[in-house]
Design a protein around this motif. Sequence first.
Motif, PDB file in Angstrom:
ATOM      1  N   ALA A  60      -5.537  82.805 -25.245  1.00  0.00           N
ATOM      2  CA  ALA A  60      -5.672  81.717 -25.536  1.00  0.00           C
ATOM      3  C   ALA A  60      -6.331  81.670 -27.212  1.00  0.00           C
ATOM      4  O   ALA A  60      -7.195  82.593 -27.538  1.00  0.00           O
ATOM      5  N   SER A  61      -5.959  80.678 -27.925  1.00  0.00           N
ATOM      6  CA  SER A  61      -6.373  80.505 -29.245  1.00  0.00           C
ATOM      7  C   SER A  61      -6.609  79.247 -29.898  1.00  0.00           C
ATOM      8  O   SER A  61      -5.985  78.367 -29.098  1.00  0.00           O
ATOM      9  N   GLY A  62      -7.078  78.993 -30.972  1.00  0.00           N
ATOM     10  CA  GLY A  62      -7.342  77.634 -31.545  1.00  0.00           C
ATOM     11  C   GLY A  62      -8.789  76.959 -31.349  1.00  0.00           C
ATOM     12  O   GLY A  62      -9.770  77.779 -31.232  1.00  0.00           O
ATOM     13  N   SER A  63      -8.827  75.722 -31.521  1.00  0.00           N
ATOM     14  CA  SER A  63     -10.009  75.198 -31.529  1.00  0.00           C
ATOM     15  C   SER A  63     -10.487  74.965 -29.833  1.00  0.00           C
ATOM     16  O   SER A  63     -10.143  73.812 -29.548  1.00  0.00           O
ATOM     17  N   ILE A  64     -10.978  75.920 -29.190  1.00  0.00           N
ATOM     18  CA  ILE A  64     -11.341  75.726 -27.953  1.00  0.00           C
ATOM     19  C   ILE A  64     -12.935  75.650 -27.959  1.00  0.00           C
ATOM     20  O   ILE A  64     -13.737  76.436 -28.238  1.00  0.00           O
ATOM     21  N   PHE A  65     -13.337  74.481 -27.274  1.00  0.00           N
ATOM     22  CA  PHE A  65     -14.565  74.184 -27.248  1.00  0.00           C
ATOM     23  C   PHE A  65     -15.276  74.949 -25.702  1.00  0.00           C
ATOM     24  O   PHE A  65     -15.629  74.224 -24.775  1.00  0.00           O
ATOM     25  N   GLY A  66     -15.034  76.244 -25.754  1.00  0.00           N
ATOM     26  CA  GLY A  66     -15.728  77.101 -24.565  1.00  0.00           C
ATOM     27  C   GLY A  66     -14.638  76.923 -23.556  1.00  0.00           C
ATOM     28  O   GLY A  66     -13.867  76.086 -23.415  1.00  0.00           O
ATOM     29  N   ILE A  67     -14.733  77.688 -22.682  1.00  0.00           N
ATOM     30  CA  ILE A  67     -13.505  77.968 -21.584  1.00  0.00           C
ATOM     31  C   ILE A  67     -14.326  78.097 -20.279  1.00  0.00           C
ATOM     32  O   ILE A  67     -15.126  79.055 -20.218  1.00  0.00           O
ATOM     33  N   ASN A  68     -14.336  77.105 -19.360  1.00  0.00           N
ATOM     34  CA  ASN A  68     -15.062  77.152 -18.059  1.00  0.00           C
ATOM     35  C   ASN A  68     -14.222  77.651 -17.152  1.00  0.00           C
ATOM     36  O   ASN A  68     -14.773  78.414 -16.073  1.00  0.00           O
ATOM     37  N   ASP A  69     -12.704  77.626 -17.269  1.00  0.00           N
ATOM     38  CA  ASP A  69     -12.001  78.255 -16.145  1.00  0.00           C
ATOM     39  C   ASP A  69     -10.747  78.578 -16.680  1.00  0.00           C
ATOM     40  O   ASP A  69     -10.130  78.027 -17.767  1.00  0.00           O
ATOM     41  N   MET A  70     -10.064  79.529 -16.362  1.00  0.00           N
ATOM     42  CA  MET A  70      -8.607  80.204 -16.599  1.00  0.00           C
ATOM     43  C   MET A  70      -7.907  80.815 -15.499  1.00  0.00           C
ATOM     44  O   MET A  70      -8.445  81.338 -14.654  1.00  0.00           O
ATOM     45  N   GLY A  71      -6.708  80.466 -15.685  1.00  0.00           N
ATOM     46  CA  GLY A  71      -6.033  80.665 -14.485  1.00  0.00           C
ATOM     47  C   GLY A  71      -4.452  80.594 -14.657  1.00  0.00           C
ATOM     48  O   GLY A  71      -3.887  80.069 -15.829  1.00  0.00           O
ATOM     49  N   TRP A  72      -3.675  80.484 -13.561  1.00  0.00           N
ATOM     50  CA  TRP A  72      -2.395  80.309 -13.394  1.00  0.00           C
ATOM     51  C   TRP A  72      -2.008  79.328 -12.357  1.00  0.00           C
ATOM     52  O   TRP A  72      -2.483  79.439 -11.387  1.00  0.00           O
ATOM     53  N   TYR A  73      -1.058  78.782 -12.673  1.00  0.00           N
ATOM     54  CA  TYR A  73      -0.260  77.736 -11.544  1.00  0.00           C
ATOM     55  C   TYR A  73       1.115  77.944 -11.797  1.00  0.00           C
ATOM     56  O   TYR A  73       1.799  78.625 -12.700  1.00  0.00           O
ATOM     57  N   ARG A  74       2.061  77.551 -10.875  1.00  0.00           N
ATOM     58  CA  ARG A  74       3.550  77.859 -10.916  1.00  0.00           C
ATOM     59  C   ARG A  74       4.072  76.621 -10.196  1.00  0.00           C
ATOM     60  O   ARG A  74       3.630  75.625  -9.483  1.00  0.00           O
ATOM     61  N   GLN A  75       5.460  76.369 -10.834  1.00  0.00           N
ATOM     62  CA  GLN A  75       6.018  75.151 -10.250  1.00  0.00           C
ATOM     63  C   GLN A  75       7.561  75.563 -10.223  1.00  0.00           C
ATOM     64  O   GLN A  75       8.220  76.228 -10.864  1.00  0.00           O
ATOM     65  N   ILE A  76       8.146  75.053  -8.896  1.00  0.00           N
ATOM     66  CA  ILE A  76       9.724  75.364  -8.723  1.00  0.00           C
ATOM     67  C   ILE A  76      10.409  73.835  -9.044  1.00  0.00           C
ATOM     68  O   ILE A  76       9.607  72.847  -8.839  1.00  0.00           O
ATOM     69  N   PRO A  77      11.479  73.801  -9.430  1.00  0.00           N
ATOM     70  CA  PRO A  77      12.152  72.476  -9.568  1.00  0.00           C
ATOM     71  C   PRO A  77      12.059  71.568  -8.315  1.00  0.00           C
ATOM     72  O   PRO A  77      12.279  71.870  -7.219  1.00  0.00           O
ATOM     73  N   GLY A  78      11.569  70.285  -8.717  1.00  0.00           N
ATOM     74  CA  GLY A  78      11.518  69.172  -7.562  1.00  0.00           C
ATOM     75  C   GLY A  78      10.394  69.122  -6.591  1.00  0.00           C
ATOM     76  O   GLY A  78      10.019  68.342  -6.096  1.00  0.00           O
ATOM     77  N   LYS A  79       9.321  70.231  -7.230  1.00  0.00           N
ATOM     78  CA  LYS A  79       7.940  70.227  -6.688  1.00  0.00           C
ATOM     79  C   LYS A  79       6.926  69.884  -7.462  1.00  0.00           C
ATOM     80  O   LYS A  79       7.137  70.520  -8.698  1.00  0.00           O
ATOM     81  N   GLU A  80       5.705  69.533  -6.747  1.00  0.00           N
ATOM     82  CA  GLU A  80       4.310  69.661  -8.123  1.00  0.00           C
ATOM     83  C   GLU A  80       3.907  71.258  -8.225  1.00  0.00           C
ATOM     84  O   GLU A  80       4.375  72.065  -7.418  1.00  0.00           O
ATOM     85  N   ARG A  81       3.232  71.139  -9.297  1.00  0.00           N
ATOM     86  CA  ARG A  81       2.818  72.351 -10.020  1.00  0.00           C
ATOM     87  C   ARG A  81       1.794  72.501  -8.781  1.00  0.00           C
ATOM     88  O   ARG A  81       0.808  71.804  -8.356  1.00  0.00           O
ATOM     89  N   GLU A  82       1.688  73.952  -8.436  1.00  0.00           N
ATOM     90  CA  GLU A  82       0.622  74.361  -7.631  1.00  0.00           C
ATOM     91  C   GLU A  82      -0.272  75.653  -8.148  1.00  0.00           C
ATOM     92  O   GLU A  82       0.071  76.262  -9.042  1.00  0.00           O
ATOM     93  N   LEU A  83      -1.700  75.470  -7.971  1.00  0.00           N
ATOM     94  CA  LEU A  83      -2.392  76.709  -8.198  1.00  0.00           C
ATOM     95  C   LEU A  83      -1.961  77.868  -7.522  1.00  0.00           C
ATOM     96  O   LEU A  83      -1.895  77.871  -6.498  1.00  0.00           O
ATOM     97  N   VAL A  84      -2.084  78.832  -8.348  1.00  0.00           N
ATOM     98  CA  VAL A  84      -1.995  80.377  -7.988  1.00  0.00           C
ATOM     99  C   VAL A  84      -3.024  81.204  -8.044  1.00  0.00           C
ATOM    100  O   VAL A  84      -3.682  81.598  -6.743  1.00  0.00           O
ATOM    101  N   ALA A  85      -3.924  81.000  -8.985  1.00  0.00           N
ATOM    102  CA  ALA A  85      -5.224  81.716  -9.218  1.00  0.00           C
ATOM    103  C   ALA A  85      -5.962  81.388 -10.338  1.00  0.00           C
ATOM    104  O   ALA A  85      -5.226  81.270 -11.509  1.00  0.00           O
ATOM    105  N   THR A  86      -7.137  81.379 -10.145  1.00  0.00           N
ATOM    106  CA  THR A  86      -8.261  81.226 -11.502  1.00  0.00           C
ATOM    107  C   THR A  86      -9.489  81.472 -11.352  1.00  0.00           C
ATOM    108  O   THR A  86      -9.897  82.060 -10.187  1.00  0.00           O
ATOM    109  N   ARG A  87     -10.224  81.817 -12.290  1.00  0.00           N
ATOM    110  CA  ARG A  87     -11.160  82.595 -12.471  1.00  0.00           C
ATOM    111  C   ARG A  87     -12.295  81.899 -13.325  1.00  0.00           C
ATOM    112  O   ARG A  87     -11.979  81.739 -14.551  1.00  0.00           O
ATOM    113  N   PRO A  88     -13.363  81.576 -12.783  1.00  0.00           N
ATOM    114  CA  PRO A  88     -14.320  80.958 -13.795  1.00  0.00           C
ATOM    115  C   PRO A  88     -15.072  81.781 -14.678  1.00  0.00           C
ATOM    116  O   PRO A  88     -14.880  83.081 -14.496  1.00  0.00           O
TER     117      PRO A  88
END
Length: 117
Positions: free
Chosen positions: A24-52
């Motif tokens: 991550a770069s740029g004007s970030i006002f602190g990061i509370n959480d960071m992680g990954w989501y995934r999406q396949i065509p026709g479906k909603e984006r879903e959480l994979v893994a996050t870490r606070p």
Amino acid sequence: QVQLAESGGGLVHPGGSLTLSCVASGSIFGINDMGWYRQIPGKERELVATRPSGGGRPNYADSVKGRFNIFRDIPNKSASLEMTNLKPEDTAVYFCNIVDSLGLHYWGQGTQVTVSS
């Protein structure tokens, strides 16, 4: 402006491994959480893994527990997702996500992961 630079996607055989990275770069006002989501065509984006950022436990989707591990380098505003024993159902576009101190979400452009023989 906040930017999330992702890398590491690609094609892998079932049972194989991949590691995704995000910085991550740029004007970030602190990061509370960071992680990954995934999406396949026709479906909603879903959480994979996050870490606070505050030392809390990571959060994993049930489908990836025991196979994926998320790591964070908090001072350098980066995260990596180690994916092992990949399955065809892991095929998706993976998006890096951060939640800043104001509760705002930011997203990367996505990186394709394809698991196929």
